[in-house]
Scaffold this motif. Sequence first.
Motif, PDB file in Angstrom:
ATOM      1  N   MET A   1      -3.830  10.531  -7.353  1.00 23.21           N
ATOM      2  CA  MET A   1      -4.319  11.219  -6.062  1.00 23.21           C
ATOM      3  C   MET A   1      -3.754  10.209  -4.603  1.00 23.21           C
ATOM      4  SD  MET A   1      -8.419  10.539  -6.104  1.00 23.21           S
ATOM      5  CE  MET A   1      -8.716  10.779  -4.261  1.00 23.21           C
ATOM      6  N   ARG A   2      -3.755  10.885  -3.570  1.00 20.47           N
ATOM      7  CA  ARG A   2      -3.573  10.353  -2.331  1.00 20.47           C
ATOM      8  C   ARG A   2      -4.906   9.301  -1.937  1.00 20.47           C
ATOM      9  NH1 ARG A   2      -4.182  10.578   2.809  1.00 20.47           N
ATOM     10  NH2 ARG A   2      -2.654   9.882   4.204  1.00 20.47           N
ATOM     11  N   ILE A   3      -4.493   8.069  -1.715  1.00 18.27           N
ATOM     12  CA  ILE A   3      -5.533   7.114  -1.467  1.00 18.27           C
ATOM     13  C   ILE A   3      -6.269   8.034  -0.113  1.00 18.27           C
ATOM     14  CG2 ILE A   3      -6.189   5.019  -0.635  1.00 18.27           C
ATOM     15  CD1 ILE A   3      -3.684   3.884  -2.046  1.00 18.27           C
ATOM     16  N   PRO A   4      -7.552   7.953  -0.348  1.00 14.06           N
ATOM     17  CA  PRO A   4      -8.309   8.648   0.714  1.00 14.06           C
ATOM     18  C   PRO A   4      -8.407   7.414   2.052  1.00 14.06           C
ATOM     19  CG  PRO A   4      -9.851   8.681  -1.090  1.00 14.06           C
ATOM     20  CD  PRO A   4      -8.463   7.939  -1.532  1.00 14.06           C
ATOM     21  N   ASP A   5      -8.062   8.309   3.023  1.00 11.02           N
ATOM     22  CA  ASP A   5      -7.956   7.608   4.316  1.00 11.02           C
ATOM     23  C   ASP A   5      -9.039   6.390   4.562  1.00 11.02           C
ATOM     24  OD1 ASP A   5      -5.894   9.021   5.293  1.00 11.02           O
ATOM     25  OD2 ASP A   5      -7.048  10.359   6.524  1.00 11.02           O
TER      26      ASP A   5
ATOM     27  N   ILE B   1       0.234  -6.997 -10.039  1.00 16.56           N
ATOM     28  CA  ILE B   1      -0.385  -5.661 -10.665  1.00 16.56           C
ATOM     29  C   ILE B   1      -0.647  -4.641  -9.737  1.00 16.56           C
ATOM     30  CG2 ILE B   1      -2.508  -4.892 -11.820  1.00 16.56           C
ATOM     31  CD1 ILE B   1      -2.848  -7.818 -12.891  1.00 16.56           C
ATOM     32  N   LYS B   2       0.049  -3.477 -10.342  1.00 23.95           N
ATOM     33  CA  LYS B   2       0.231  -2.194  -9.406  1.00 23.95           C
ATOM     34  C   LYS B   2      -1.068  -1.269 -10.043  1.00 23.95           C
ATOM     35  CE  LYS B   2       3.291   1.219  -7.889  1.00 23.95           C
ATOM     36  NZ  LYS B   2       4.742   1.602  -7.799  1.00 23.95           N
ATOM     37  N   ASN B   3      -1.754  -0.722  -9.007  1.00 30.93           N
ATOM     38  CA  ASN B   3      -3.058   0.087  -9.632  1.00 30.93           C
ATOM     39  C   ASN B   3      -2.650   1.645  -8.743  1.00 30.93           C
ATOM     40  OD1 ASN B   3      -4.072  -2.893  -9.101  1.00 30.93           O
ATOM     41  ND2 ASN B   3      -5.576  -1.608 -10.776  1.00 30.93           N
TER      42      ASN B   3
ATOM     43  N   ILE C   1       0.971  -1.347   0.037  1.00 29.76           N
ATOM     44  CA  ILE C   1      -0.169  -0.253   0.198  1.00 29.76           C
ATOM     45  C   ILE C   1       0.831   1.313  -0.026  1.00 29.76           C
ATOM     46  CG2 ILE C   1      -1.936   1.331   1.210  1.00 29.76           C
ATOM     47  CD1 ILE C   1      -2.412  -1.376   2.939  1.00 29.76           C
ATOM     48  N   GLY C   2       0.790   1.959  -1.083  1.00 32.39           N
ATOM     49  CA  GLY C   2       1.744   3.098  -1.232  1.00 32.39           C
ATOM     50  C   GLY C   2       0.980   4.467  -0.840  1.00 32.39           C
ATOM     51  N   ARG C   3       1.472   5.525  -1.157  1.00 27.89           N
ATOM     52  CA  ARG C   3       0.911   6.858  -0.900  1.00 27.89           C
ATOM     53  C   ARG C   3      -0.155   7.007  -1.941  1.00 27.89           C
ATOM     54  NH1 ARG C   3       0.528  12.342  -1.317  1.00 27.89           N
ATOM     55  NH2 ARG C   3       1.328  12.121  -3.617  1.00 27.89           N
TER      56      ARG C   3
END
Lengths: 145, 145, 145, 145
Positions: free
Chosen positions: B122-126, B109-111, B84-86
Amino acid sequence: MTFSAEFSVRFGEVDYARVVYYPRFFHYFHQAFEEWFSGALGAPYPELVVKENIGFPTIRAETEFLAPLRYGDRFRVDVELVDIGRTSITMAYTIVRLGDGKVSARATIKNVAIDNDTFKPMRIPDRWRERFERFRSGGGPEAPR
Amino acid sequence: MTFSAEFSVRFGEVDYARVVYYPRFFHYFHQAFEEWFSGALGAPYPELVVKENIGFPTIRAETEFLAPLRYGDRFRVDVELVDIGRTSITMAYTIVRLGDGKVSARATIKNVAIDNDTFKPMRIPDRWRERFERFRSGGGPEAPR
Amino acid sequence: MTFSAEFSVRFGEVDYARVVYYPRFFHYFHQAFEEWFSGALGAPYPELVVKENIGFPTIRAETEFLAPLRYGDRFRVDVELVDIGRTSITMAYTIVRLGDGKVSARATIKNVAIDNDTFKPMRIPDRWRERFERFRSGGGPEAPR
Amino acid sequence: MTFSAEFSVRFGEVDYARVVYYPRFFHYFHQAFEEWFSGALGAPYPELVVKENIGFPTIRAETEFLAPLRYGDRFRVDVELVDIGRTSITMAYTIVRLGDGKVSARATIKNVAIDNDTFKPMRIPDRWRERFERFRSGGGPEAPR
């Protein structure tokens, strides 16, 4: 007047019986429909759909499958415009195998003009009606009537 | 933690060689990805995509194909969340044939999270980050840890 | 040497985000692979697959997706042959959007030669190895060197 | 008697208008047809096709599209057997959106029994005719009549 587009059967378009999976015939009809806009009406389908936000969803399709298409077969889709209504057009498609000239499938497909946002049927705009009529009466895209 | 979804090879999903046309493996991975949202995260993918207007397009895929899938085969797709990245998540997929337990394919696979309108990362929402972390650490969708 | 094939994004090839559904990129790669046989090697892929009963299934694919393709986009697939092994070939694919020249995707894909009946890897037959080598060293299909 | 199978609209099954690309309705009909064999006749379609080498290609399809399916929609395909001929069966399909109960599409599709090697029509074998008749008259797969 008849417009024609040519395609080949691709490796992944057959089914277990090694003939074209029949739902893909409708994809071929739609590809020919898209080609018809750019090749015969002189206006690409994305112009209608993306710029003008008009759609032409299929509301009726009658199809006969007469001879299979196999991997590697090259075929022609003949496209005719058989009726222009207030909100709809009706097209006839014939798929012909180029190898032996046999008719593989025939379809009559009715498309209704809609506003892409509301999905409600709409009167076909005059600039499109004129293109359709010019094609039906035998003029090409540039023909000044 | 691993989430699994099961599918069958359909009549029209094979190619001329009578094994699944390899591009369809990616469709299977995506179907499993969609199932993972509803089955493991407790939030259907359409909620993310349609209501919140967030997308998770694939930006990288590494895949090995080890054993073919044939018409009628039933198979399982095991889904793991490996990073889980930014702005991104990386998933691992394993396709297992249920008939003989053999691994058919493996993929990483990277999404990347994007705003569907701008297509910018975008930053993944919290609220989604928490769901992802809960899954990775072994909690189910309702588990309050 | 590089072989190129051109295609358009069709109306039904996008996903809900209105960009090409990523599994279809692999279909585009495969279509370019098929075109490469007829256009660059001088021997249609069906000849290999149907007449000689040889297959070239994909055993590994590494792909990067850099910029989306949208409905109506015209694109080019550049095909290179980066390695010829005893039983396999490795191809590199680059998808370029013709509208703005941007690279949309890059892939390295390894295909292994098999006997279509047994699905066992086989040494690449000499007549095909020669075609592959002629392409790699820059000769066209007819070039007698 | 009616057999029903349920499916969801997948992320990659819509077109630019964000409704199911109409050729995919025929894939849904075919998936329901395959489910009907295992779920209602008690014999999976691969048994017929792979083991007995019999096919049931579509030779005629009449379809009306009444309301679109959208991404995430769950729907039911109702399958009825309306006619059993010497070499063919005719099925009726109705696609119903589970969200609002609206009929999305209706089709009447005729399939002819063939020998998969020769592609010639054949009399429907008695063991299959009996299964078809038992279904039509309301018996389940195990019903001893």
